[in-house]
Scaffold this active site. Structure first.
Site, PDB file in Angstrom:
ATOM      1  N   LYS A  52       0.759  -1.441  -0.430  1.00  0.00           N
ATOM      2  CA  LYS A  52       0.391  -0.358   0.464  1.00  0.00           C
ATOM      3  C   LYS A  52       1.257   1.008  -0.111  1.00  0.00           C
ATOM      4  O   LYS A  52       0.551   1.867  -0.331  1.00  0.00           O
ATOM      5  CB  LYS A  52      -1.148   0.260   1.041  1.00  0.00           C
ATOM      6  CG  LYS A  52      -2.049  -1.022   1.354  1.00  0.00           C
ATOM      7  CD  LYS A  52      -2.998  -1.032   2.440  1.00  0.00           C
ATOM      8  CE  LYS A  52      -3.929  -2.471   1.908  1.00  0.00           C
ATOM      9  NZ  LYS A  52      -4.311  -2.748   3.277  1.00  0.00           N
ATOM     10  N   GLN A  96      -4.916  -1.320   9.811  1.00  0.00           N
ATOM     11  CA  GLN A  96      -4.810  -2.643   8.970  1.00  0.00           C
ATOM     12  C   GLN A  96      -5.472  -3.455  10.102  1.00  0.00           C
ATOM     13  O   GLN A  96      -5.503  -3.214  11.145  1.00  0.00           O
ATOM     14  CB  GLN A  96      -3.524  -2.746   8.782  1.00  0.00           C
ATOM     15  CG  GLN A  96      -3.124  -4.350   7.924  1.00  0.00           C
ATOM     16  CD  GLN A  96      -3.762  -4.442   6.181  1.00  0.00           C
ATOM     17  OE1 GLN A  96      -4.443  -3.040   5.693  1.00  0.00           O
ATOM     18  NE2 GLN A  96      -4.065  -5.153   5.825  1.00  0.00           N
ATOM     19  N   ASP A 119     -10.493   3.874   3.892  1.00  0.00           N
ATOM     20  CA  ASP A 119     -10.867   2.083   3.928  1.00  0.00           C
ATOM     21  C   ASP A 119     -12.972   2.299   3.720  1.00  0.00           C
ATOM     22  O   ASP A 119     -12.949   0.906   2.964  1.00  0.00           O
ATOM     23  CB  ASP A 119     -11.294   1.346   5.261  1.00  0.00           C
ATOM     24  CG  ASP A 119      -9.715  -0.195   5.084  1.00  0.00           C
ATOM     25  OD1 ASP A 119      -9.868   0.097   3.593  1.00  0.00           O
ATOM     26  OD2 ASP A 119      -9.242   0.130   5.927  1.00  0.00           O
TER      27      ASP A 119
HETATM   28  N1  GUN Z   1      -6.691  -6.241   6.011  1.00  0.00           N
HETATM   29  C1  GUN Z   1      -7.271  -7.621   4.783  1.00  0.00           C
HETATM   30  N2  GUN Z   1      -8.211  -6.269   4.125  1.00  0.00           N
HETATM   31  C2  GUN Z   1      -8.131  -5.577   4.441  1.00  0.00           C
HETATM   32  C3  GUN Z   1      -8.519  -4.018   3.376  1.00  0.00           C
HETATM   33  O1  GUN Z   1      -8.605  -4.000   2.489  1.00  0.00           O
HETATM   34  N3  GUN Z   1      -7.987  -3.140   4.500  1.00  0.00           N
HETATM   35  C4  GUN Z   1      -7.558  -2.698   6.241  1.00  0.00           C
HETATM   36  N4  GUN Z   1      -7.795  -1.829   6.503  1.00  0.00           N
HETATM   37  N5  GUN Z   1      -7.606  -4.116   6.202  1.00  0.00           N
HETATM   38  C5  GUN Z   1      -6.961  -5.259   5.809  1.00  0.00           C
END
Ligand code: GUN
Length: 286
Positions: A52, A96, A119
């Site tokens: 990311k 996350q 998100d």
């Molecule tokens: N863990 C797995 N996929 C995601 C996501 O799209 N966002 C976040 N914050 N955590 C994740």
């Protein structure tokens, strides 16, 4: 079989976004900035976060990585989120997931300022999505919709089955498919006859979190299959929730793992960060 190539679409999307960021900054907009909070040392989460951060840099988006030990208390984590909420330089915040079991994940997600929720997972943003007034959508299901559109998969009137009802994928996936006028069924671990539902499906989005759970015999011929799962097998290779080699013979289109939904999640995260930056700066015309 047509491959639903998320890697290719994500590269195209990120290229377009880079241009939009440049144009935005040229018009006086602030360089978008995403704060990524990583708690603990889960290896998969570390890999996702590094992808990311790298993707942000390539698109001209600034990022801040905040690492906290797995022993962090809920109050400390909430305070960290609050600081980011108050920081005028930060446009998007992502915590996350998953978080350690002593932390209330929902409380942390809901601490994020809804206008900085990169998100799209907080209650307010999910509520807006459910009300048909989307602000930012959760990244993975939104990436799936764009992947289907790119491949001209007709969603209006289609029987779409979502396997899995998680807050992060299954539920918002169903809402987004409904928004596209699909007839949506949500199946989950307590569903009595999964096979009966799948037999009627034109489109199936599998987000069950079970490695190679479904195969060719589970889907009707010419079905469109989107595999949201990602798992590491004992031999070190990645696999999805679907047995790709089997369904490749009979499906109309399938998303591979890796290279399907995963890259789209990242593209949508960058897109949400840009959208939030624009919402926070209504005086700048893009
Ligand atoms: N863990 C797995 N996929 C995601 C996501 O799209 N966002 C976040 N914050 N955590 C994740």
């Amino acid at each position: 079989m047509e491959k639903l190539d998320g890697k290719a679409l994500s590269q195209e999307w990120r290229g377009g976004l880079k241009t939009r960021v440049e144009q935005w900054v040229a018009k006086g907009g602030p360089v978008p900035c995403l704060a990524v909070v990583l708690v603990g040392d889960d290896p998969a989460s570390q890999v996702y976060v590094s992808h990311k951060i790298k993707a942000c840099a390539q698109a001209g988006i600034r990022s801040i990585e905040e690492r906290l030990p797995g022993s962090v208390t809920q109050d400390e984590l909430l305070a960290k989120v609050n600081n980011l909420n108050r920081d005028p330089e930060v446009n998007g915040i992502l915590v996350q997931l998953p978080l350690p079991s002593h932390i209330d994940e929902a409380a942390v997600v809901d601490q994020i300022d809804p206008l900085k929720d990169a998100d799209g997972l907080c209650t307010e943003n999910l509520g807006l999505l459910a009300a048909g007034r989307m602000r930012v959508a959760p990244c993975t299901p939104h990436g799936v919709i764009h992947l289907l559109k790119k491949h001209q998969i007709e969603m209006a009137g289609a029987n779409a089955v979502v396997v899995g009802r998680s807050q992060i994928v299954g539920k918002p996936m169903a809402l987004l498919l409904l928004q596209e006028n699909a007839t949506v069924t949500i199946c989950h671990s307590k569903t009595k006859n999964l096979g009966q539902h799948l037999a009627q499906a034109d489109i199936v989005v599998v987000a069950a979190g079970r490695p190679e759970f479904l195969g060719a015999g589970d889907f009707p011929k010419n079905c469109v299959i989107v595999d949201v799962g990602i798992h590491r097998k004992d031999n070190g290779k990645l696999c999805g929730d679907v047995r790709f080699a089997e369904v490749a013979e009979t499906a109309r289109a399938v998303s591979p793992v890796p290279g399907g939904v995963g890259p789209m999640t990242i593209a949508m995260l960058l897109e949400n960060t840009m959208q939030l930056t624009m919402l926070q700066n209504p005086g700048v015309t893009p």
